[in-house]
Scaffold this active site. Structure first.
Site, PDB file in Angstrom:
ATOM      1  N   LYS A 125     -15.735  -5.755  24.647  1.00 30.10           N
ATOM      2  CA  LYS A 125     -15.320  -5.973  23.255  1.00 30.10           C
ATOM      3  C   LYS A 125     -14.856  -7.419  23.134  1.00 30.10           C
ATOM      4  CE  LYS A 125     -15.321  -1.819  21.148  1.00 30.10           C
ATOM      5  NZ  LYS A 125     -14.153  -0.941  21.253  1.00 30.10           N
ATOM      6  N   HIS A 128     -10.447 -11.333  20.742  1.00 30.99           N
ATOM      7  CA  HIS A 128     -10.352 -11.961  19.422  1.00 30.99           C
ATOM      8  C   HIS A 128      -8.950 -12.453  19.103  1.00 30.99           C
ATOM      9  CE1 HIS A 128      -8.500  -8.322  17.772  1.00 30.99           C
ATOM     10  NE2 HIS A 128      -9.395  -7.641  18.469  1.00 30.99           N
ATOM     11  N   HIS A 131      -5.664 -10.693  19.728  1.00 30.61           N
ATOM     12  CA  HIS A 131      -5.060 -10.619  21.061  1.00 30.61           C
ATOM     13  C   HIS A 131      -4.188 -11.833  21.367  1.00 30.61           C
ATOM     14  CE1 HIS A 131      -8.662  -7.956  21.801  1.00 30.61           C
ATOM     15  NE2 HIS A 131      -7.677  -7.204  22.209  1.00 30.61           N
TER      16      HIS A 131
HETATM   17  N1  ARG Z   1      -6.309  -2.193  24.737  1.00 35.15           N
HETATM   18  C1  ARG Z   1      -5.477  -1.848  23.629  1.00 35.15           C
HETATM   19  C2  ARG Z   1      -5.956  -2.570  22.368  1.00 35.15           C
HETATM   20  O1  ARG Z   1      -6.600  -3.603  22.442  1.00 35.15           O
HETATM   21  C3  ARG Z   1      -4.040  -2.184  23.837  1.00 35.15           C
HETATM   22  C4  ARG Z   1      -3.386  -1.489  24.987  1.00 35.15           C
HETATM   23  C5  ARG Z   1      -1.918  -1.448  24.825  1.00 35.15           C
HETATM   24  N2  ARG Z   1      -1.218  -0.974  25.966  1.00 35.15           N
HETATM   25  C6  ARG Z   1      -0.928   0.287  26.238  1.00 35.15           C
HETATM   26  N3  ARG Z   1      -0.275   0.549  27.343  1.00 35.15           N
HETATM   27  N4  ARG Z   1      -1.249   1.255  25.423  1.00 35.15           N
HETATM   28  O2  ARG Z   1      -5.655  -2.102  21.279  1.00 35.15           O
END
Ligand code: ARG
Length: 563
Positions: A125, A128, A131
């Site tokens: 993905k 972007h 982040h």
């Molecule tokens: N990968 C997820 C996203 O981009 C965020 C993860 C956040 N961390 C967690 N421990 N849930 O939305």
């Protein structure tokens, strides 16, 4: 601060209060004619049965002034203390020189571990602009805790699991035209988009995708190999961005890592009677806390995001024995965190009190800041490139003779973008334009970096100074005093930033120092004719250089010496 403590230590035994109580009563006088620290005596009049003015007079007579305090006056029930500025200045400059790159830090965290989960990008993905806050805030918090002596574990909780990987595998098998390891992330994203377009026309593709995900779950060799290569390809792209941002991780254990750790959690929830069956799904009812249920297993038996987070939290506690575990994740996920923290609490994991969701608002770009060639997604590296290119043009204009314009543009352009998300309290939504973040005179990263470079340039041109003979009595003008105060306040701001998980406090401290320095620079001739004055002012310039550099480092910005 140290000075307040020694005053409190002198007062405490005279009035039967504790040092901490006295510290809490101090006030900061509105103008400097009333001193630097004020102690209001009316607080004592009840217990001492005396008028505040009498108490002030009596205390003044009995008090032995601690070193660093020049004099004390009793005025309308207050004791006003006047700090010996030259002794204080000497103390500040010496501390900064001795501690160097460590100034601002301490050893409060020694023997304690903080886990900082941040960035947590998704495989295949886009990396972007959404982040950016988690990456910048998490990086900064990691650096702050490190400087305070903590053992810091930085985790990138990769989004590397879920049914979308079935779609990716299916799409690659159908339309992939070369080894998947040769794909970059944008090409992987394009495959995913193609899958959705085609699946709109042909429903059966979704069944194929499900079958692929099943193969992946069962450990089918081809599926696992391809999936691993997608992770490698995504991380290869991401690491270029991380390098530019000065970000490193100790662990990339993402969601997939917890696949085999979930059955134990699911059992524990069942055995403790915390979960229950609901229309075929396994859930934890949270209605008592006015939250929707936390789903543990879907009715088809598959686990979800929350289950993996519960397993991850337990794993982190058992592996790192953390004193604190921070999750730097957008506020859109507030509910998710409240839910799974509550489930952990119900499981009797008392340490969940040490888990903190460090949430933040959204960042967006003002209209026309960047043309979005990729639909709505704005890739972070596109933003960084644009900022660096624009910085290059500015530097060409401002400092045409600068030797390494490329390196300076990279440091300043990237720094401007990072600074912009760290300059406000986390929860605020922010939007930006290049004109704003690249303004060398605003409260921006470039302004802070420019001030640092200015200090370096002054010191370079002066050819050095003699630290051993610095006479701080020469720094008694208001500009020098204000600057020294700002430098002295820095460590407290670092401590506050850690306590509140707010790097912006450091950014603000850096700006106070920079604007105090620039006033000093314009109002006082650093290269004064008088040797002693020049020497003292150069020492102050050097201290400023050091503290601004440390502040920039804590925010994840570079501090170029020339720009
Ligand atoms: N990968 C997820 C996203 O981009 C965020 C993860 C956040 N961390 C967690 N421990 N849930 O939305």
């Amino acid at each position: 601060m140290d000075c307040q403590r020694s005053i409190a230590e002198a007062i405490a035994p005279l009035c039967g209060q504790t040092v901490e109580e006295i510290l809490g009563w101090f006030e900061c006088p509105k103008n400097s004619e009333m001193g630097d620290v004020a102690f209001p005596c009316f607080r004592l009049s009840k217990s001492l049965h005396l008028a505040p003015a009498t108490i002030a007079e009596q205390l003044k007579c009995k008090l032995t002034l601690p070193c660093g305090v020049a004099r004390v006056e009793a005025v309308s029930g207050y004791l006003n203390f006047f700090v010996d500025t030259s002794a204080m200045s000497m103390g500040v400059l010496n501390t900064i020189a001795c501690m160097g790159d460590a100034y601002g830090g301490s050893s409060v965290g020694e023997g304690r571990t903080v886990v900082v989960e941040f960035s947590s990008i998704n495989i295949a993905k886009p990396f972007h602009i959404g982040h950016l806050p988690t990456t910048a805030i998490g990086n900064s918090l990691s650096r702050i805790y490190k400087m305070l002596g903590y053992n810091v574990v930085r985790i990138n909780h990769l989004g590397d699991w879920g049914t979308q990987f079935g779609k990716m595998l299916c799409a690659y098998e159908k339309w992939g035209d070369r080894p998947i390891s040769e794909y970059n992330v944008r090409e992987l994203v394009a495959l995913y988009v193609k899958f959705h377009d085609e699946a709109d026309k042909d429903e059966s593709l979704n069944d194929e995708a499900r079958a692929w995900f099943h193969r992946l779950e069962c450990g089918d060799e081809r599926a696992v190999t391809l999936w691993k290569q997608m992770t490698t390809a995504t991380l290869k792209d991401a690491s270029r961005v991380y390098d530019r941002l000065g970000v490193e991780f100790d662990s990339y254990n993402g969601e997939a890592f917890y696949e085999d750790k979930m059955p134990a959690i699911i059992n524990e929830l069942k055995e403790k009677g915390i979960s229950k069956l609901d229309q075929g799904a396994t859930i934890v009812d949270l209605s008592e806390w006015k939250m929707p249920p936390c789903i543990i297993l879907k009715s088809d038996g598959s686990t979800i995001y929350a289950t993996r987070d519960i397993a991850a939290a337990c794993y982190r506690k058992n592996t790192y024995h953390f004193d604190k575990c921070l999750y730097v994740v957008a506020y859109q996920q507030d509910l998710h965190f409240r839910q799974f923290f509550k489930v952990l609490e119900l499981m009797g994991k008392e340490w969940v009190k040490d888990c903190v969701h460090v949430n933040f608002g959204m960042v967006s770009m003002e209209e026309g800041t960047l043309s979005t060639r990729h639909g709505n997604v704005v890739y972070l590296d596109d933003v960084l490139n644009a900022a660096v290119n624009k910085t290059y043009d500015i530097i060409m204009e401002k400092s045409p003779d600068l030797e390494d314009k490329k390196a300076a543009s990279e440091a300043v352009g990237v720094g401007a973008i990072v600074w912009n998300v760290l300059y406000n309290s986390r929860i605020k939504d922010t939007s930006f334009s290049f004109a704003k973040v690249l303004n060398f005179d605003g409260e921006t990263g470039p302004y802070a970096q420019y001030t640092h470079a200015r200090c370096c340039s002054v010191l370079r041109k002066a050819g050095g100074f003699d630290r051993a003979t610095v006479d701080c009595a020469k720094l008694d003008d208001p500009y020098s005093c204000a600057l020294i105060k700002a430098l002295d306040a820095f460590p407290e701001q670092v401590a506050q930033a850690a306590e509140k998980y707010e790097p912006y406090l450091i950014a603000r401290a850096v700006i106070s120092i920079c604007s105090a320095f620039n006033k000093f620079y314009y109002e006082q001739r650093i290269m004064a004719d008088d040797d002693a004055t020049r020497n003292a002012r150069l020492a102050l310039t050097d201290a400023t250089r050091q503290v601004v550099k440390n502040g920039l480092m804590l925010l994840g910005l570079q501090a170029p010496e020339r720009m």
